[in-house]
Enzyme design. Structure first.
Site, PDB file in Angstrom:
ATOM      1  N   ASN A   1      31.090 122.801  -8.441  1.00  0.00           N
ATOM      2  CA  ASN A   1      31.952 122.397  -9.255  1.00  0.00           C
ATOM      3  C   ASN A   1      32.939 123.395 -10.191  1.00  0.00           C
ATOM      4  O   ASN A   1      31.841 124.035 -10.498  1.00  0.00           O
ATOM      5  CB  ASN A   1      30.593 121.557 -10.652  1.00  0.00           C
ATOM      6  N   HIS A  48      29.322 114.450 -16.653  1.00  0.00           N
ATOM      7  CA  HIS A  48      28.845 115.768 -16.649  1.00  0.00           C
ATOM      8  C   HIS A  48      28.830 116.201 -18.461  1.00  0.00           C
ATOM      9  O   HIS A  48      29.398 115.263 -19.058  1.00  0.00           O
ATOM     10  CB  HIS A  48      29.956 116.639 -16.227  1.00  0.00           C
ATOM     11  N   GLU A 108      29.369 118.792 -20.070  1.00  0.00           N
ATOM     12  CA  GLU A 108      30.610 118.750 -21.069  1.00  0.00           C
ATOM     13  C   GLU A 108      31.553 117.810 -21.503  1.00  0.00           C
ATOM     14  O   GLU A 108      32.224 117.631 -22.448  1.00  0.00           O
ATOM     15  CB  GLU A 108      31.358 119.999 -19.910  1.00  0.00           C
ATOM     16  N   GLU A 168      21.142 118.048 -14.852  1.00  0.00           N
ATOM     17  CA  GLU A 168      21.777 119.850 -15.406  1.00  0.00           C
ATOM     18  C   GLU A 168      20.433 119.165 -16.565  1.00  0.00           C
ATOM     19  O   GLU A 168      22.147 118.684 -18.185  1.00  0.00           O
ATOM     20  CB  GLU A 168      22.964 118.988 -14.823  1.00  0.00           C
ATOM     21  N   GLY A 184      25.291 127.025 -17.465  1.00  0.00           N
ATOM     22  CA  GLY A 184      26.279 128.254 -18.010  1.00  0.00           C
ATOM     23  C   GLY A 184      25.717 129.592 -18.685  1.00  0.00           C
ATOM     24  O   GLY A 184      26.498 130.240 -19.122  1.00  0.00           O
ATOM     25  N   SER A 240      22.742 126.920 -14.049  1.00  0.00           N
ATOM     26  CA  SER A 240      22.375 128.221 -13.321  1.00  0.00           C
ATOM     27  C   SER A 240      21.872 128.345 -12.286  1.00  0.00           C
ATOM     28  O   SER A 240      21.251 129.500 -12.365  1.00  0.00           O
ATOM     29  CB  SER A 240      21.744 128.985 -14.712  1.00  0.00           C
TER      30      SER A 240
HETATM   31  P1  PGA Z   1      26.485 126.268 -13.796  1.00  0.00           P
HETATM   32  O1  PGA Z   1      26.897 125.441 -13.796  1.00  0.00           O
HETATM   33  O2  PGA Z   1      25.495 126.445 -12.875  1.00  0.00           O
HETATM   34  O3  PGA Z   1      27.542 127.077 -13.894  1.00  0.00           O
HETATM   35  O4  PGA Z   1      25.069 126.172 -14.742  1.00  0.00           O
HETATM   36  C1  PGA Z   1      26.429 123.754 -13.212  1.00  0.00           C
HETATM   37  C2  PGA Z   1      27.148 122.711 -13.870  1.00  0.00           C
HETATM   38  O5  PGA Z   1      27.595 123.013 -15.008  1.00  0.00           O
HETATM   39  O6  PGA Z   1      27.346 121.957 -13.578  1.00  0.00           O
END
Ligand code: PGA
Length: 256
Positions: free
Chosen positions: A11, A97, A99, A169, A175, A215
């Site tokens: 992603n 997602h 976000e 997630e 992140g 992460s």
């Molecule tokens: P990350 O993001 O690996 O940077 O934690 C994963 C995601 O949001 O799909």
């Protein structure tokens, strides 16, 4: 050991111009573009989809989008539809997602419309669920995940369900460098598989790939991927460099 083919998706979020995306995917194709033991999907921003599609042509690397609108066309300024993505040879789309949910206000109902529209257009949803830190600390994780799964997949037919990909997630792990422990992740993955059994059937639940995201890195991937119900990863930060992404694919090959 399971019969489900492991699945690694990158992603890219709002990173990489079209040219930078082509450079990145070129290296990925060179390293893992011929293997088919693990399914590999890259999800660039909309602006790089067409050029990345050309760069993965003839390889085993597949293409996904990060979002879409549920209508096929119309007065929806700034939006992109499933048929438009299909026309660029996208096969997958990330939906729900965290976000999109938190920054852009997407509700379970909206995500559900998108899931149904994706399936109708032969795009495979990578449907994301996960709890916030406050929800985990208050002991609400499983309840939150249950609601997201049940609402997000409402109306999905049994015949379509096996083609779904789910991603667990935990929002607090995205992140942040804080990865869920293997026990925390496996617990939720097994719970989600149980929900899929209730919603569809045991056969469907045994077929659906459930990815971990948050992460995930080459250093922690082998342990996560060794869990019974963790079928791959949805990778953010570590998907932006060919070396780490390829290492994750290699870890998935080793875990298959
Ligand atoms: P990350 O993001 O690996 O940077 O934690 C994963 C995601 O949001 O799909």
């Amino acid at each position: 050991m399971s019969s489900r083919k492991k699945f690694i998706a990158g992603n890219w979020k709002m990173n990489k111009t079209s040219a930078d995306g082509v450079t990145l995917v070129h290296d990925i194709v060179l390293a893992v573009g011929k293997q088919s033991d693990v399914e590999v999907v890259v999800c660039p921003p909309f602006t790089a989809i067409e050029s990345v599609a050309k760069a993965v042509e003839g390889s085993e690397v597949k293409l996904g989008a990060q979002n879409m609108h549920f209508e096929a066309s119309g007065a929806f300024t700034g939006e992109v539809s499933a048929p438009m993505l299909r026309a660029l040879f996208a096969t997958h789309v990330i939906l729900g997602h965290s976000e999109r949910r938190t920054i852009f206000g997407e509700t379970d109902e909206l995500v559900n419309k998108k899931v149904l529209a994706a399936l109708k257009n032969q795009l495979r949803p990578i449907f994301c669920v996960g709890e916030t830190l406050a929800e985990r600390e208050s002991g609400a994780t499983l309840k939150v995940v249950q609601t997201q799964v049940e609402r997000g997949l409402a109306g999905v037919g049994k015949d379509q369900a096996a083609g779904l990909i789910l991603a667990y997630e935990p929002v607090w792990a995205i992140g942040t460098g804080k990865v869920a422990t293997t026990e925390q992740a496996q617990e939720v993955h097994a719970f989600i598989r149980g929900l899929l059994t209730n919603l569809f059937s045991d056969l469907v639940a045994q077929k659906v790939r459930i990815l971990y995201g948050g992460s995930m890195k080459p250093a922690n991937a082998p342990e996560l991927l060794a869990q019974k119900d963790i079928d791959g990863g949805l990778i953010g930060g570590a998907s932006l460099e060919a070396r780490s992404f390829v290492e994750l694919v290699t870890a998935a090959i080793a875990a298959k």
